[in-house]
Design a protein around this motif. Structure first.
Motif, PDB file in Angstrom:
ATOM      1  N   LEU A 165       0.752  -1.177  -0.144  1.00  0.00           N
ATOM      2  CA  LEU A 165      -0.001  -0.062   0.086  1.00  0.00           C
ATOM      3  C   LEU A 165       0.918   1.364  -0.080  1.00  0.00           C
ATOM      4  O   LEU A 165       0.359   2.134  -0.652  1.00  0.00           O
ATOM      5  N   GLU A 204     -11.768   8.471  -3.914  1.00  0.00           N
ATOM      6  CA  GLU A 204     -12.496   7.545  -4.080  1.00  0.00           C
ATOM      7  C   GLU A 204     -11.611   6.310  -4.905  1.00  0.00           C
ATOM      8  O   GLU A 204     -11.948   5.153  -4.868  1.00  0.00           O
ATOM      9  N   ALA A 256      -8.639   5.423  -4.261  1.00  0.00           N
ATOM     10  CA  ALA A 256      -8.210   4.655  -3.333  1.00  0.00           C
ATOM     11  C   ALA A 256      -8.785   3.310  -3.000  1.00  0.00           C
ATOM     12  O   ALA A 256      -8.186   2.241  -2.533  1.00  0.00           O
ATOM     13  N   MET A 257     -10.044   3.307  -3.227  1.00  0.00           N
ATOM     14  CA  MET A 257     -10.996   2.163  -2.721  1.00  0.00           C
ATOM     15  C   MET A 257     -10.515   0.881  -3.632  1.00  0.00           C
ATOM     16  O   MET A 257     -11.069   0.096  -3.303  1.00  0.00           O
ATOM     17  N   TYR A 276      -7.711  -0.167  -4.480  1.00  0.00           N
ATOM     18  CA  TYR A 276      -6.611  -0.776  -4.052  1.00  0.00           C
ATOM     19  C   TYR A 276      -6.714  -1.526  -2.723  1.00  0.00           C
ATOM     20  O   TYR A 276      -6.197  -2.556  -2.257  1.00  0.00           O
ATOM     21  N   THR A 277      -7.720  -1.059  -1.896  1.00  0.00           N
ATOM     22  CA  THR A 277      -7.853  -1.908  -0.636  1.00  0.00           C
ATOM     23  C   THR A 277      -9.117  -1.447   0.090  1.00  0.00           C
ATOM     24  O   THR A 277      -9.847  -0.662  -0.445  1.00  0.00           O
ATOM     25  N   PRO A 294     -11.737   0.288   2.646  1.00  0.00           N
ATOM     26  CA  PRO A 294     -11.925   1.625   3.336  1.00  0.00           C
ATOM     27  C   PRO A 294     -10.977   2.105   4.361  1.00  0.00           C
ATOM     28  O   PRO A 294     -10.547   2.842   4.594  1.00  0.00           O
ATOM     29  N   ASN A 320      -8.355   0.664   5.185  1.00  0.00           N
ATOM     30  CA  ASN A 320      -6.714   0.637   5.022  1.00  0.00           C
ATOM     31  C   ASN A 320      -6.412   1.930   4.177  1.00  0.00           C
ATOM     32  O   ASN A 320      -5.187   2.310   3.901  1.00  0.00           O
ATOM     33  N   ALA A 321      -7.499   2.468   3.578  1.00  0.00           N
ATOM     34  CA  ALA A 321      -7.216   3.387   2.245  1.00  0.00           C
ATOM     35  C   ALA A 321      -6.558   4.643   2.790  1.00  0.00           C
ATOM     36  O   ALA A 321      -5.727   5.422   1.979  1.00  0.00           O
ATOM     37  N   LEU A 375      -2.934   5.070   1.829  1.00  0.00           N
ATOM     38  CA  LEU A 375      -2.567   5.386   0.483  1.00  0.00           C
ATOM     39  C   LEU A 375      -2.709   6.741   0.265  1.00  0.00           C
ATOM     40  O   LEU A 375      -1.844   7.294  -0.643  1.00  0.00           O
ATOM     41  N   ASN A 419     -14.799   8.439   5.643  1.00  0.00           N
ATOM     42  CA  ASN A 419     -13.740   8.039   4.717  1.00  0.00           C
ATOM     43  C   ASN A 419     -14.344   7.505   3.168  1.00  0.00           C
ATOM     44  O   ASN A 419     -14.040   6.588   2.617  1.00  0.00           O
ATOM     45  N   THR A 429     -17.091   6.382   2.889  1.00  0.00           N
ATOM     46  CA  THR A 429     -17.641   5.062   2.894  1.00  0.00           C
ATOM     47  C   THR A 429     -18.936   5.137   3.753  1.00  0.00           C
ATOM     48  O   THR A 429     -19.054   5.491   4.854  1.00  0.00           O
TER      49      THR A 429
END
Length: 663
Positions: A58, A217, A219-220, A222-223, A225, A227-228, A231, A581, A583
């Motif tokens: 990440l 958004e 970033a979602m 990759y992982t 929310p 852990n976002a 990033l 975040n 979400t």
């Protein structure tokens, strides 16, 4: 001789303006990404489910979000170093560019360091709405800033080291005027490099060659929310968030959810036929504990290393309790959720959003019409966070704050009157006002910077407690003394006490509370042993459920608008909603689902997976739960947009009417 000439050319290329620019950009990228990585290292309790390999992956993925900032804040350097003119050798212009390089990059890195601290308390990145909140409130003061420097001195030292590195890089990447004339076609090479670097800058600023520039958004992809945040760097979050109005949502979801409550009768947890049938109506006191989540309360968290709330534990043992969840993470979100059953479901807080002037329903408005004396008590400075304005709109007539208390010898030097003396003042004041009353008491001592009165003596075992743990124990003692005083008052036995918190604590000691489920866990309890049967109900309950539940407990069967449910009936199922975040989260008591509002990306079962380590999205569908989430967001957005937050009595079937409008 030929090899020497090539070597000289190679060294000349390494020291060319273009390569010096590359060195500067690489140094900025490394500094920005490393300072972003510190958010993970210093808040690792929020990311305990990641192993080191996943965290490193990440970190490198996050460089995609670093590049727009690196090229954006260094655009002046890009233009200057590639400019096809001898002005790049001018010492004065070079000095200006060097100073700008150091200052601009230091500010970007500083924002990342500030976010390390803020993330610890709020569990989310700084965004533009939070900056506006800090600039228009008393959340930041000299006392807070001084305490931050004292508690986080090590971050200041690390930040200074980062700035020194940037300064050293600027000194070693100055453009040196050649002793000889520039090589042939020098200006052409500079012009070509300028065009190339500008193209690269545009691509980097967009985050790639895709059709749309990257946003938070992205970033979602990759992982999860949770852990976002690893990033994302803080400057990127500040630049890509802005005040946006809600989007009207169309479509039909198979759900019977309606925020209009026509029947608030209690059909469970009640030992007598109904509450409030006596000739003297029952009083109600709602106590909102500052920053005390379930993790700090021994009743909910038996595995705590220290039992900090012995009195509250005994009180909850004699109360009707639920698995409480907060709909808020900041002070401005608390009162709309508890008093008006309006959760925080957008980037801005309701009271600072474009919908702040909407007319809304609140349980105190109904009680005031029935002759209740409505009261709000908070030991803070009058007007703090606009509490006085919002409570007036919510039907609360009388406000008691620091001014009304009238004795600054009990002032904590930062937020207001210590909870101990203020709660005594609250108990005695309630004994003087006319009854029945509906009072809300909001404590404040268990917030940063953590302070207790000088004459307060914590137990001997508190030597190893954190400052926050000491304030939690102090608040518990203040609460014990409040009930001891109130129990001697004539109104006590005829009063419903509601115990809850504004949001969960920011310091986490147990991993199950350091995720996007546990960080919302708060106590919710009803203490009225003469009327309500004490028991532990494992159902989830949220802050927005309190309004209709209080009216039901007081036998006020009005028609009420509330996004929550009545906890004293079996007509609606348990639920919990939140937004953080970018979400949306929704739980029906069994499954917790996560979505960006359109696409699902998370399904968890918190009962069996309190750490949220097992995302079931690839093995489970839960279309009914997602439908409930989407229908809730549809109702929320559309009613906010059309200022439709109160029951309408001039229509035959408001639910069918609004459904037709939305479809």
């Amino acid at each position: 001789m030929r090899r020497q000439t090539r070597k000289e050319k190679f060294h000349a290329w390494l020291s060319s303006p273009f390569m010096l620019l590359v060195y500067r950009l690489l140094a900025t990228l490394l500094a920005l990404s490393l300072s972003r990585w510190l958010l993970y290292l210093f808040n690792i309790q929020f990311f305990h489910q990641l192993n080191l390999r996943q965290a490193f992956a990440l970190y490198f993925d996050g460089m995609r979000f670093d590049l727009p900032i690196v090229f954006g804040i260094n655009l002046l350097n890009v233009i200057f170093y590639c400019f096809p003119s001898r002005i790049i050798y001018n010492k004065g212009v070079q000095t200006f560019v060097d100073v700008f390089y150091v200052v601009a990059n230091a500010i970007a890195i500083l924002l990342n360091f500030l976010d390390i601290i803020c993330f610890h308390f709020f569990g989310k990145h700084l965004t533009i709405d939070f900056i506006k909140l800090l600039s228009h409130s008393d959340e930041v003061s000299f006392g807070v800033v001084r305490q931050v420097f004292f508690d986080y001195w090590y971050l200041l030292i690390i930040f200074v080291l980062f700035v020194l590195v940037i300064r050293v890089v600027s000194e070693h990447t100055k453009i040196q005027e050649p002793e000889k004339h520039e090589r042939p076609h020098w200006r052409l090479r500079q012009a070509i490099s300028l065009v190339v670097m500008l193209i690269v800058t545009v691509i980097a600023a967009r985050g790639g060659l895709q059709a749309q520039p990257i946003t938070m958004e992205t970033a979602m992809q990759y992982t999860d929310p949770q852990n976002a945040p690893i990033l994302l760097n803080t400057p990127f979050c500040l630049l890509t968030t802005h005040e946006t109005e809600l989007t009207e949502r169309h479509g039909h979801y198979d759900s019977d959810f309606s925020p209009i409550h026509n029947d608030l009768n209690a059909n469970r947890f009640v030992e007598c036929d109904s509450l409030g049938n006596d000739s003297v109506p029952s009083n109600v006191v709602v106590i909102i504990l500052k920053n005390i989540g379930q993790e700090m309360v021994g009743y909910y968290s038996r595995d705590r290393r220290s039992q900090l709330t012995p009195f509250l534990d005994s009180l909850l043992d004699n109360s009707l309790t639920f698995n409480g969840m907060s709909n808020s993470r900041r002070s401005l979100e608390v009162l709309p959720a508890i008093l008006a059953s309006i959760p925080s479901m957008m980037e801005n807080d309701f009271v600072r959003s474009a919908y702040a002037d909407n007319d809304f329903d609140a349980y105190c408005q109904h009680l005031q019409k029935r002759g209740y004396n409505t009261i709000f008590m908070h030991g803070g400075k009058n007007g703090t966070l606009g509490f006085d304005r919002f409570t007036r709109r919510a039907g609360i007539k009388n406000y008691f704050g620091r001014i009304e208390y009238g004795d600054d010898s009990d002032y904590d030097g930062q937020w207001g009157i210590y909870d101990g003396p203020f709660l005594q003042y609250a108990a005695k004041t309630l004994n003087r006002v006319h009854r029945p009353f509906a009072a809300t008491i909001y404590t404040l001592s268990s917030r940063y910077p953590y302070k207790v009165p000088k004459d307060f003596e914590p137990p001997k075992e508190s030597y190893f407690w954190t400052g926050f743990e000491k304030t939690v124990y102090y608040v518990d003692c203040a609460l014990r003394d409040f009930f001891a005083t109130a129990s001697r008052m004539p109104w006590f036995d005829n009063t419903l006490f509601v115990i809850t918190a504004d949001y969960s604590n920011s310091e986490h000691f147990q991993p199950e509370y350091g995720n996007v489920w546990g960080m919302y866990s708060i106590p919710i309890a009803f203490y009225y042993p003469q009327r309500i049967k004490p028991m532990r109900c494992e159902e989830i309950a949220q802050q927005i459920d309190l309004g209709p539940s209080i009216l039901s407990a007081l036998n006020v069967n009005d028609t009420l608008f509330s996004f929550g449910r009545n906890l004293f009936d079996t007509l609606s199922e348990p639920s919990f909603v939140s937004y953080c975040n970018l979400t949306y989260q929704y739980c029906d008591g069994s499954y917790l689902v996560q979505s960006d509002g359109s696409h699902p990306f998370g399904i968890f079962k918190p009962i069996n997976d309190s750490l949220l380590n097992d995302n079931l999205i690839d093995r489970l569908q839960c279309p009914d739960v997602f439908d409930k989430l989407h229908h809730f967001v549809q109702e929320y957005n559309n009613r906010m947009i059309y200022n439709d937050l109160k029951p309408k009595f001039d229509t035959i079937d408001i639910t069918q009417t609004k459904a037709a409008e939305y479809d």
